[in-house]
Motif scaffolding. Sequence first.
Motif, PDB file in Angstrom:
ATOM      1  N   GLU A   1       4.147  70.060 -63.921  1.00  0.00           N
ATOM      2  CA  GLU A   1       4.534  69.055 -63.097  1.00  0.00           C
ATOM      3  C   GLU A   1       4.882  67.679 -63.778  1.00  0.00           C
ATOM      4  OE1 GLU A   1       2.366  70.536 -59.058  1.00  0.00           O
ATOM      5  OE2 GLU A   1       1.306  69.088 -60.547  1.00  0.00           O
TER       6      GLU A   1
ATOM      7  N   ALA B   1       8.160  65.696 -63.649  1.00  0.00           N
ATOM      8  CA  ALA B   1       8.337  64.003 -63.334  1.00  0.00           C
ATOM      9  C   ALA B   1       8.621  63.061 -64.440  1.00  0.00           C
ATOM     10  CB  ALA B   1       6.568  63.794 -62.787  1.00  0.00           C
TER      11      ALA B   1
ATOM     12  N   ASP C   1      11.071  59.793 -58.682  1.00  0.00           N
ATOM     13  CA  ASP C   1      10.611  60.204 -57.332  1.00  0.00           C
ATOM     14  C   ASP C   1      11.319  59.182 -56.021  1.00  0.00           C
ATOM     15  OD1 ASP C   1       9.543  57.369 -57.647  1.00  0.00           O
ATOM     16  OD2 ASP C   1       7.532  58.220 -57.962  1.00  0.00           O
ATOM     17  N   ALA C   2      10.792  59.323 -55.023  1.00  0.00           N
ATOM     18  CA  ALA C   2      11.461  58.538 -53.932  1.00  0.00           C
ATOM     19  C   ALA C   2      11.563  56.876 -54.176  1.00  0.00           C
ATOM     20  CB  ALA C   2      10.989  58.823 -52.484  1.00  0.00           C
ATOM     21  N   THR C   3      10.501  56.359 -54.713  1.00  0.00           N
ATOM     22  CA  THR C   3      10.436  54.971 -54.956  1.00  0.00           C
ATOM     23  C   THR C   3      11.162  54.435 -55.854  1.00  0.00           C
ATOM     24  OG1 THR C   3       8.094  55.231 -54.277  1.00  0.00           O
ATOM     25  CG2 THR C   3       8.698  53.237 -55.363  1.00  0.00           C
ATOM     26  N   GLU C   4      11.206  55.310 -57.053  1.00  0.00           N
ATOM     27  CA  GLU C   4      12.122  55.002 -58.268  1.00  0.00           C
ATOM     28  C   GLU C   4      13.612  54.970 -58.111  1.00  0.00           C
ATOM     29  OE1 GLU C   4       8.881  56.533 -61.573  1.00  0.00           O
ATOM     30  OE2 GLU C   4      10.693  57.913 -60.792  1.00  0.00           O
TER      31      GLU C   4
ATOM     32  N   ARG D   1      19.077  62.457 -60.829  1.00  0.00           N
ATOM     33  CA  ARG D   1      17.605  62.322 -61.055  1.00  0.00           C
ATOM     34  C   ARG D   1      17.200  62.411 -62.335  1.00  0.00           C
ATOM     35  NH1 ARG D   1      18.476  61.323 -56.456  1.00  0.00           N
ATOM     36  NH2 ARG D   1      17.126  61.829 -54.385  1.00  0.00           N
TER      37      ARG D   1
ATOM     38  N   ARG E   1      15.787  60.225 -65.596  1.00  0.00           N
ATOM     39  CA  ARG E   1      15.279  58.934 -65.770  1.00  0.00           C
ATOM     40  C   ARG E   1      15.582  58.202 -67.070  1.00  0.00           C
ATOM     41  NH1 ARG E   1       9.974  57.189 -64.350  1.00  0.00           N
ATOM     42  NH2 ARG E   1       9.579  59.155 -63.463  1.00  0.00           N
TER      43      ARG E   1
ATOM     44  N   THR F   1      -0.413  60.831 -63.520  1.00  0.00           N
ATOM     45  CA  THR F   1      -0.123  59.979 -62.487  1.00  0.00           C
ATOM     46  C   THR F   1       0.678  58.861 -62.761  1.00  0.00           C
ATOM     47  OG1 THR F   1      -1.012  58.847 -60.517  1.00  0.00           O
ATOM     48  CG2 THR F   1      -2.298  58.946 -62.511  1.00  0.00           C
TER      49      THR F   1
END
Length: 212
Positions: A26, A30, A35-38, A109, A111, A155
């Motif tokens: 994971e 990641a 993610d949705a906020t980014e 998506r 990064r 995290t």
Amino acid sequence: MASGSSDKDSKVAQAPEPDGAMSKAERRAAMSGLDATEVKWSKAALTLVALIGSFIVIYLAADHPTHKVTQKIHGVDHIRIVPISDSYLLLGAVVVAFCLMGLEGVRRRKRTLVAFALLIDGFALTLAFAPLGLAVILCGGWLMLRAYRIQKFGTPNAKQAARAAATRPPRRERKQTAKVSASNVTGHKPPTANKRYTPKAAPRRKVAKPTE
């Protein structure tokens, strides 16, 4: 005695993970994705920068290809009409191009692609409007910082990462635990000091030279 030391080492090695920590698979997903906020903040920043870059190109190329310059000659002001430098048009075109690349990275998506586009746009905008350029650079750095937290603590949340860092053992203890676990797997014990007593050798006697 050995079992007690191994239990202690295992407790040091198995530090408690923070709530919501990711597994290794994971974490990899990641770190490379968003993610949705980014996605929300990256899309807003890239859209704003793309509009500014388009405005620069349209404003300078179509509406205002020249500007007035006032020069004082012999105490008299003279107004001259000079063309706008092509470097500003190139700046706006570069900003728009990297914004489109960043928006494609948001769609896929990716990064690294999004952060790279934000950093390049930020450095380009510092030539025209430094505060906005620095804000865009911080947005790209924020994405890389969250990727570092995911890799290090599992995290992207700052509070959870701080709790995980507080519960982790010192680096020296982690290295020592890794050495002990490696020796247990291979079956080889680390070398120990030789405790056998070895007496010191007696000093050699000097032989007197024969006299003539």
